[in-house]
Each structure stands twice: as structure tokens, then as C-alpha cells.
Write an enzyme that holds these catalytic residues in place. Structure first.
Site, PDB file in Angstrom:
ATOM      1  NE  ARG A 141      -2.379  -1.471   3.484  1.00 43.60           N
ATOM      2  CZ  ARG A 141      -2.829  -1.200   4.709  1.00 43.60           C
ATOM      3  NH1 ARG A 141      -3.887  -0.442   4.872  1.00 43.60           N
ATOM      4  NH2 ARG A 141      -2.219  -1.677   5.763  1.00 43.60           N
ATOM      5  CE  LYS A 152      -4.832   3.560   3.757  1.00 42.05           C
ATOM      6  NZ  LYS A 152      -6.156   3.971   3.270  1.00 42.05           N
ATOM      7  CG  ASN A 189     -17.253  -3.791  -5.054  1.00 46.53           C
ATOM      8  OD1 ASN A 189     -18.362  -3.342  -5.323  1.00 46.53           O
ATOM      9  ND2 ASN A 189     -17.081  -5.014  -4.602  1.00 46.53           N
ATOM     10  CB  SER A 223     -22.653   1.994  12.853  1.00 41.58           C
ATOM     11  OG  SER A 223     -22.847   2.876  11.781  1.00 41.58           O
ATOM     12  CD1 TRP A 277     -19.687  -4.262  -1.838  1.00 43.87           C
ATOM     13  CD2 TRP A 277     -20.294  -3.842   0.272  1.00 43.87           C
ATOM     14  NE1 TRP A 277     -20.361  -3.055  -1.825  1.00 43.87           N
ATOM     15  CE2 TRP A 277     -20.738  -2.775  -0.549  1.00 43.87           C
ATOM     16  CE3 TRP A 277     -20.556  -3.790   1.640  1.00 43.87           C
ATOM     17  CZ2 TRP A 277     -21.444  -1.671  -0.042  1.00 43.87           C
ATOM     18  CZ3 TRP A 277     -21.252  -2.695   2.150  1.00 43.87           C
ATOM     19  CH2 TRP A 277     -21.686  -1.646   1.311  1.00 43.87           C
ATOM     20  CG  ASP A 287     -28.106  -2.770   7.474  1.00 38.51           C
ATOM     21  OD1 ASP A 287     -29.185  -2.158   7.586  1.00 38.51           O
ATOM     22  OD2 ASP A 287     -27.217  -2.761   8.354  1.00 38.51           O
ATOM     23  CG  HIS A 315     -22.859  10.630   2.886  1.00 40.96           C
ATOM     24  ND1 HIS A 315     -24.221  10.595   2.769  1.00 40.96           N
ATOM     25  CD2 HIS A 315     -22.421   9.369   2.712  1.00 40.96           C
ATOM     26  CE1 HIS A 315     -24.600   9.347   2.513  1.00 40.96           C
ATOM     27  NE2 HIS A 315     -23.532   8.594   2.480  1.00 40.96           N
TER      28      HIS A 315
HETATM   29  N1  GLN Z   1     -26.192  -0.893   9.876  1.00 37.36           N
HETATM   30  C1  GLN Z   1     -25.096  -0.348   9.146  1.00 37.36           C
HETATM   31  C2  GLN Z   1     -24.603   0.889   9.853  1.00 37.36           C
HETATM   32  O1  GLN Z   1     -25.387   1.552  10.455  1.00 37.36           O
HETATM   33  C3  GLN Z   1     -25.503   0.036   7.758  1.00 37.36           C
HETATM   34  C4  GLN Z   1     -24.354   0.630   6.997  1.00 37.36           C
HETATM   35  C5  GLN Z   1     -24.614   0.861   5.545  1.00 37.36           C
HETATM   36  O2  GLN Z   1     -25.737   0.846   5.119  1.00 37.36           O
HETATM   37  N2  GLN Z   1     -23.600   1.088   4.785  1.00 37.36           N
HETATM   38  O3  GLN Z   1     -23.448   1.223   9.783  1.00 37.36           O
END
Ligand code: GLN
Ligand code: ZN
Length: 774
Positions: free
Chosen positions: A17, A20, A133, A449, A577, A615, A710
Site C-alpha cells: 500500500r 496510499k 467495486n 452504527s 462486497w 441491511d 456524509h
Molecule cells: N447498519 C449499518 C450501519 O449503520 C448500515 C451501513 C450501511 O448501510 N452502509 O453502519
């Protein structure tokens, strides 16, 4: 037999890396441009030398990028948004990075693939590069966009390699793909219309390359595997006719990859180019069309080594496939190559000292793929031992009890209709759930989270290193969970979450507890810029040896009377992923993961969870590139959601979350998932995204995000109330939940606290204005 080997691109990030660390040190002001550029130069040289040493005949140059190859091209042709104040000449590093990251240096948010904008000059948007990705920076073009050659980057790369004594084939992203991927800053014009103004820049690049001694150039037009309009196809013809005329003696290897060119293949075959590269991993049947229709003299580059996955190739099978092709075209007209650039696979399997020997024999990363190419180039006589070794590895994988678990296969075989739907229809479930849960109108919740603070990360790292004991780590995590629960109660949220402090990543956390997954130590691949990911490897049948999240949920729920949501990652997201095994369909792998998650859902319900969120953050990003393939994908994606979510009673409320929007085209599938509650991202688009839900008359409950997680900005009560007013114009009050756009793990508590307090206030205001839960 001996066939020329060609590589289309090598990972840029360095096996340790290096890129980075050099970038981040430069951005942090800890090192200067020279240090960064020296690192980059060394990485390029190392890659060239490695490929040379592996015996690759055609080695690419200009596959390197400091940040992103689409951004490089935008900078090279002078497509630089006016706000950056660039006038003319080479684009300096800081302007380049400002385009990538915004001029305040605000970084991008990870999981959801969005750029967020700082205060100065905003970053370009970022989006998925085809169905990989990897994320590229979306060039912004105006209707009167001028193009000019700011600096000939392919030429510089070509000369740099030449100075090392390595003759390369420079790579450049093709003009049609570039224009198609760009975004128009004004409504009502198609960026492809700008082709006439862009082509002279390419012509100059090509002429200078030719003058410097290049004989071939690789022009990537992955748009060849997309649904193209007539105008786009005409643009391809125009481009390659024009370039062929202006620089006739620079041979073009036109590369279409990431799938089958399908109806675009006849178009590609008519272009006046010297060579055509086809992805025969994703589009194996193309070989027949090529054999029938390739015009005389066209050089074919056969993309036979999988550039998108990490499995060792069945060299014997590949050689058998190409024997008739060689017989037909002759060795001189063929090249053998990876299906696409190796950018999308990790660099070197040899670094994975922690993976067991058997599993390692089944894998090939970029470096090993070069070896595979070289072996193929030598043919069946020239590399008997290597081919036999590959065959032995393939056979051992096919027969391994680690890969094939009869119990999992039996379960897949016994999936029945009852597992593909809830017991009752939504209306009935809603009545039962409303009665049981007694939530207020406009219930408030979060996505799962809470901030992954430096303390949380430090503690996890200390535990991983053995510096603190499992018991100490657990005590720490319990403390974090408890304070999160206490705080959520204190500010008056209605439905709580445990905070996900114990999770390193929403996919890895589950993969580590499931059978059939392996994890690497150094197998990084670039997600965007300096952000790399280490996707799990799904190598075998997936099952769940024991409950994964129940104890954390139980602990969190023990602290409060308010409901705490069970929190799981869905099968399609786990699949999308990861590196997925190639010996079983993705649909079947998804079903296997779904059954494992189903077990967890049922266990959570048994433990007393009244609400369970699954999710599916990456469901939409898994959409196939061609519209015609969407239905099949969406069918098994929806089926997978059913498989994991329908083992519960009507009274158990199933939630899902998707961290994007743009549901218009897949709203049927979203509705078919039949989650009781869905939370989605909507704040930045000012609820416009809800239009899909409105016109479709989406019946279930929805939490349109009112807080853009974000951004570090804390939204105020008024702003959120306004968004909610917009939401109420589109949805019934009884359908509406109030929550942020996504999880809060990337934010700081100092931002999250006031934002959620404001969110609860907005809900209360709304409640006093409305009266009944309709
Ligand atoms: N449950 C996950 C969180 O809250 C969902 C994250 C996501 O949708 N990328 O982090
Ligand atoms: Zn999300």
C-alpha cells in the site's frame, strides 16, 4: 504453440500500500510532492519490471494513476470545472487532488460510495466503475466544454518505461466511454455530442506517442458491454475512423471488457482498428462470434484469465479452448490476456502467509495471474509441469470437503414456497405490529452504527495484537454499548440500536463467523483514491456454526425497556462486497448466505427481538450492466431477502436499509422484498427520491433519511422538519419513520449528538401537528 501474452493493466497501489501512505502523507502536509512522485515512479518501475521478469510480451504503461484513471483523463483533456480556476497548461497536483477530494481536503465517505462536499471547491462526484467495486471520479462537462491537451500523460509513461529499456503499450480510456461516463452540467444535452471537440486531443496524444516510438496503443472502451444508443455506436465508428485516419501507423488494440459485447460486437468488428480485445471470462460465447466474423488481419486479444476474481485458472481447459482458435487465425494474430485490467484483484498471494496451504493453491492474485499468462503463452508442450499443477489444484478444489458441504446443499434443495414469503400480507402484519409495539406516530430510530471513535479502533487493534485480553475488550465494548443505549434513551429515540461497536466492518464481521469464508492480511484492492478494501473470499458452501449477534443484542436489550433492533447484513450485500467462488452461481451463493442469515433472524426472534434490520446496502450496486439481465438478478436478490427474513412471526418487524436512492427503476423489486420498514437515503436529494415510492404507491413503512451523514454538518430542526413536510406530501403519516440517511460510524459524537437531538425534536413537532397514526 506459442502465443503472445499481453497485460491490460496492473494494480497501482503497491503490494504494501505504498501509494496510499505516500498520498496520505502528502495530503497531511507531512511530505512534499517530490516524495509522492518518487513513490509513484518507483511503483511504476517495479510493476514494469515484474511483468518483464514474468515474461509478459506486451506490458501496459499509463495504467498507473495517482488517484483515478478517469480523473487523469479529465485532467489531461482540460475538463476541469471552472471553480478550480485552472487556466491552461499542465494541471498541478493540488488542482488534481482538489478535483478528487474537494479543495478543503474533505475526504470521501466510504461504504455508500458518495463523495461529500467540503466548503471550498467541491470534489467531483464519485461512482462505481461499471460493476466493479472501484469508484471513479465523474467528469463534469458543459455544453460548450473546450478540450485541450494539458499534458500528454500516456506519452510521459511510455517514455518513462522506455528509459528503463521497456517497450510498452500505453493504455488510454477511450473517448466514447469517457464521454458516456461523464456528467453534463446542463440539462438537455448528451455529453457524447462533445466528441468532435474531444477527438483532436486524442489525435495529438496518439501522434506524439507514435513519434516517440509506440507501435500499439490500448484503447479501453468498456462501454462496449453496455446497452448503447445509436448515437453512441455512431460515436464509436466516428472515433476509430478518425483516429485511424489521423495516425494510421499507430495500431489500436480496442478493449471491450466486463462482459459480453453482445449486440455491440458486430459494431466493434467493423471498426477500423488493428486489434480487438474481448472478455472471454464474462462473455465466453464471444469466441464463436469472433471466429465467424473477425475481419482478415484483425488481431484478437483473448481475455481468458479472470481479471475480476482471485481463483486459479484451469490452464489445461483454457489451452484446449484456444487450440482451434490458433488453428484458424495463426499465432501471429492472437494475444492472450487477462479479461480486463488486473486493477480489481489483489497484488500478490505470496504475502498471505496466514492463509492455509491448500486454500492458497486454489488462488491467483495479480502476480500469479502473470505467471498463468506466461504459462499459457508457452502452450501445452512448453509448460507441462505448470499446467499439471494447475489441474491438480482445480481437482482438489472440486473435490474438497471444505468447499462442498452436503448439509448446505440439502438445505438449498429443500427451500419451499413458505420460505419465500411472510406468513401474512403486510396490512395484517402492520395491524399486529402496531398493536404490539405501540410506537408513537413518526417513530424515530437510527440505522445501526454509532461513531467508531479512535478509542474503539484503538481497543480493537490492541485486542487483535494481543495487547489486551478478550475479556478486557469485551468489557470495553459493553461500556460503549451501554452508554450508547443510555444516551439514546435520554434523548428520546423510540427504537434503539446497540451501536455496532464490536464490528470492524458490516460484511467482514459476519464473514468471520460464517463457514465458507476466508480473510486475507494484505489482499487490498482499490475502492477509490487512497481507500482500499480487503474483500472476504467466499470459497465454500456457507453456513452458520452458531449465533453471531444474539449476545450483543441481548445485552443491549437488557439495558432498556425501549425496543432494540437486531442488526444484520443481508446476503446480497455480503455477496456483492466479496470475492465469490466461481464454481457455483452467484444466485446459489446468495441463497446459501440467506439461509445462514435466516438462522440468525430466527435466533434473534427467539431471544426476544421485536424488530430485526437486515441491511442490503449493496443490493442496487449489484445490478447487471445490461438491462436485459436485471430481472434475473433482482429475482434472486429478492428471493434471498425473503429467504433470510421470512422465518419469523407476523408480529416481528423486519426492517431493511439501503444507503442510496434512485429506486425508480427497481421499485417493484424493493416492494417485492416486503420488508415491514425500509430506511433509505434521501436528505441530499430533498426527498425527490420518494417520488418512486409515491407513483408506485409503496404500501409498507419508510424512513426517508433526514440527516446527511456524509457531511460533518449538523442539520437543524427546521431543516429536518422541512424535509419531513416534503416526505408527508408523498407518504401517509402512518407510513413514515424518522431516521438519518445511513449509519453514523464515520461521524464524530460531537456531530451525531446535536443532530439526533434535533431529529427527535423535529419528530415531536410533527407529532403535535398531526394527530392519529393513520
Ligand atoms: N447498519 C449499518 C450501519 O449503520 C448500515 C451501513 C450501511 O448501510 N452502509 O453502519
Ligand atoms: Zn447506508
Amino acid at each position: 504453440m506459442s502465443i503472445k501474452t499481453a497485460n491490460l493493466g496492473f494494480p497501482r497501489i503497491g503490494s504494501h500500500r505504498e501509494l496510499k501512505f505516500a498520498l496520505e502523507s502528502y495530503w497531511a502536509g507531512k511530505s512534499d510532492a517530490t516524495a509522492l512522485l518518487d513513490t509513484a515512479k518507483k511503483l511504476r518501475a517495479d510493476n514494469w519490471k515484474l511483468q518483464q521478469q514474468k515474461g509478459i510480451a506486451i506490458i501496459p504503461s499509463n495504467d498507473f494513476s495517482l488517484y483515478d484513471h478517469v480523473l487523469d483523463l479529465a485532467a489531461m483533456v482540460g475538463a476541469i470545472p471552472a471553480a478550480h480556476g485552472w487556466k491552461s497548461g499542465p494541471v498541478d497536483l493540488d488542482t488534481y487532488f482538489a478535483m478528487a477530494r474537494g479543495s478543503t481536503g474533505a475526504s470521501h465517505h466510504g461504504d455508500c460510495g458518495h463523495a461529500h462536499h467540503g466548503h471550498g471547491v467541491p470534489a467531483l462526484e464519485m461512482t462505481k466503475w461499471f460493476d466493479t467495486n472501484y469508484h471513479y471520479m465523474v467528469p463534469e462537462l458543459r455544453r460548450d466544454q473546450p478540450f485541450t491537451l494539458t499534458a500528454n500523460k500516456p506519452l510521459e509513461a511510455f517514455l518513462e518505461a522506455k528509459a528503463l529499456g521497456i517497450h510498452t503499450r500505453p493504455v488510454i480510456l477511450g473517448p466514447v466511454t469517457f464521454l458516456k461516463l461523464a456528467k453534463s452540467t446542463e440539462a438537455g444535452f448528451d455529453t457524447v455530442e462533445l466528441l468532435d471537440w474531444l477527438l483532436p486531443v486524442y489525435a495529438r496524444v496518439f501522434a506524439e506517442l507514435r513519434a516517440a516510438g509506440a507501435d500499439w496503443v490500448q484503447v479501453d472502451e468498456p462501454c462496449l458491454v453496455l446497452d448503447l444508443s445509436d448515437r453512441e455506436r455512431a460515436a464509436l465508428s466516428q472515433t476509430y475512423r478518425a483516429l485511424g485516419e489521423v495516425v494510421p501507423d499507430l495500431k489500436i488494440m480496442l478493449a471491450g471488457y466486463f462482459g459480453d459485447m453482445g449486440d455491440n460486437l458486430p459494431v466493434a468488428l467493423q471498426l477500423p482498428v488493428a486489434g480487438l480485445h474481448a472478455d472471454l471470462v464474462r462473455g465466453p460465447l464471444q469466441i464463436e462470434a469472433l471466429r465467424k466474423k473477425a475481419p482478415d488481419g484483425l488481431v484478437l486479444s483473448l481475455g481468458l484469465i479472470d481479471g475480476r476474481n482471485i481463483w486459479r485458472a484451469d490452464l489445461d481447459a483454457i489451452l484446449k479452448r484456444i487450440v482451434p482458435v490458433v488453428a484458424q487465425f495463426g499465432e501471429d494474430r492472437l494475444q492472450i490476456a487477462p479479461s480486463c485490467s488486473l486493477l480489481h484483484v489483489p497484488i500478490d498471494l505470496d504475502l498471505e502467509t496466514g492463509l492455509d496451504g491448500e486454500l492458497k493453491t486454489w488462488l491467483a492474485f495479480a502476480t500469479q495471474k502473470l505467471d498463468e499468462l506466461a504459462v499459457l503463452g508457452r502452450g501445452s508442450i512448453g509448460a507441462v509441469e505448470e499446467i499439471a499443477a494447475a489441474s491438480r489444484a482445480i481437482a482438489s478444489r472440486a473435490a474438497s470437503a471444505r468447499v462442498h458441504d452436503p448439509r448446505v446443499q440439502d438445505r438449498i434443495g429443500s427451500i419451499d414456497a413458505a420460505m419465500k414469503g411472510r406468513k401474512s400480507a403486510f396490512a395484517r402484519r402492520k395491524a399486529i405490529q402496531d398493536d404490539k409495539l405501540q410506537l408513537p406516530l413518526f417513530p424515530t430510530t437510527t440505522i445501526g452504527s454509532f461513531p467508531q471513535t479512535p478509542e474503539v479502533r484503538k481497543s480493537r487493534a490492541a485486542y487483535a495484537k494481543g495487547a489486551i485480553s478478550g475479556a478486557d475488550y469485551e468489557t470495553f465494548l459493553r461500556g460503549e454499548t451501554e452508554s450508547a443505549i443510555r444516551w439514546q434513551e435520554a434523548i428520546g429515540l423510540d427504537v434503539l440500536v446497540h451501536g455496532e461497536f464490536e464490528r470492524n466492518d458490516m460484511v467482514q464481521y459476519f464473514g468471520e463467523q460464517l463457514s465458507g469464508f476466508a480473510f486475507t492480511a494484505h489482499a487490498w484492492v482499490q475502492s477509490y483514491g487512497s481507500r482500499y478494501v480487503r474483500p472476504p473470499i467466499i470459497f465454500g458452501d456457507v453456513s452458520r456454526p452458531k449465533p453471531m449477534t444474539v449476545e450483543w443484542w441481548r445485552y443491549a436489550q437488557s439495558l432498556t425497556e425501549k425496543p432494540v433492533k437486531g442488526m444484520l447484513t443481508g446476503p446480497v450485500t455480503i455477496l456483492n462486497w466479496s470475492f465469490v467462488r466461481d464454481d457455483l452461481s452467484r444466485a446459489d451463493v446468495s441463497r446459501q448466505i440467506a439461509l445462514a442469515i435466516r438462522d440468525e433472524v430466527i435466533d434473534l426472534e427467539k431471544a426476544g427481538a421485536a424488530m430485526i434490520q437486515i441491511d442490503e446496502a449493496a443490493l442496487r450496486e449489484g445490478l447487471p450492466l445490461r438491462k436485459a439481465d436485471w430481472k434475473v438478478y433482482l429475482d434472486w436478490a429478492v428471493e434471498s431477502f425473503h429467504l433470510c427474513s421470512t422465518g419469523v412471526a407476523d408480529e416481528t418487524q423486519i426492517h431493511t436499509h439501503m444507503c442510496y436512492s434512485e429506486f425508480n427503476q427497481i421499485i417493484d423489486a424493493i416492494a417485492a422484498m416486503d420488508a415491514d420498514v425500509i430506511s433509505i437515503e434521501t436528505s441530499r436529494s430533498k426527498m425527490e427520491l420518494l417520488d418512486a415510492f409515491l407513483s408506485y404507491k409503496y404500501p409498507n413503512e419508510i424512513g426517508p433519511g433526514v440527516y446527511d451523514i456524509h457531511s460533518p454538518r449538523v442539520p437543524d430542526v427546521e431543516e429536518m422538519t422541512e424535509l419531513l413536510t416534503l416526505a408527508r406530501e408523498r407518504l401517509a403519516d402512518g407510513q413514515l419513520w424518522i431516521n438519518p440517511d445511513c449509519g453514523l460510524k464515520t461521524r464524530k459524537w460531537e456531530e451525531v449528538r446535536p443532530a439526533l437531538v434535533n431529529m427527535v425534536s423535529a419528530a415531536r413537532l410533527l407529532r403535535s401537528a398531526a394527530t392519529t397514526r393513520a
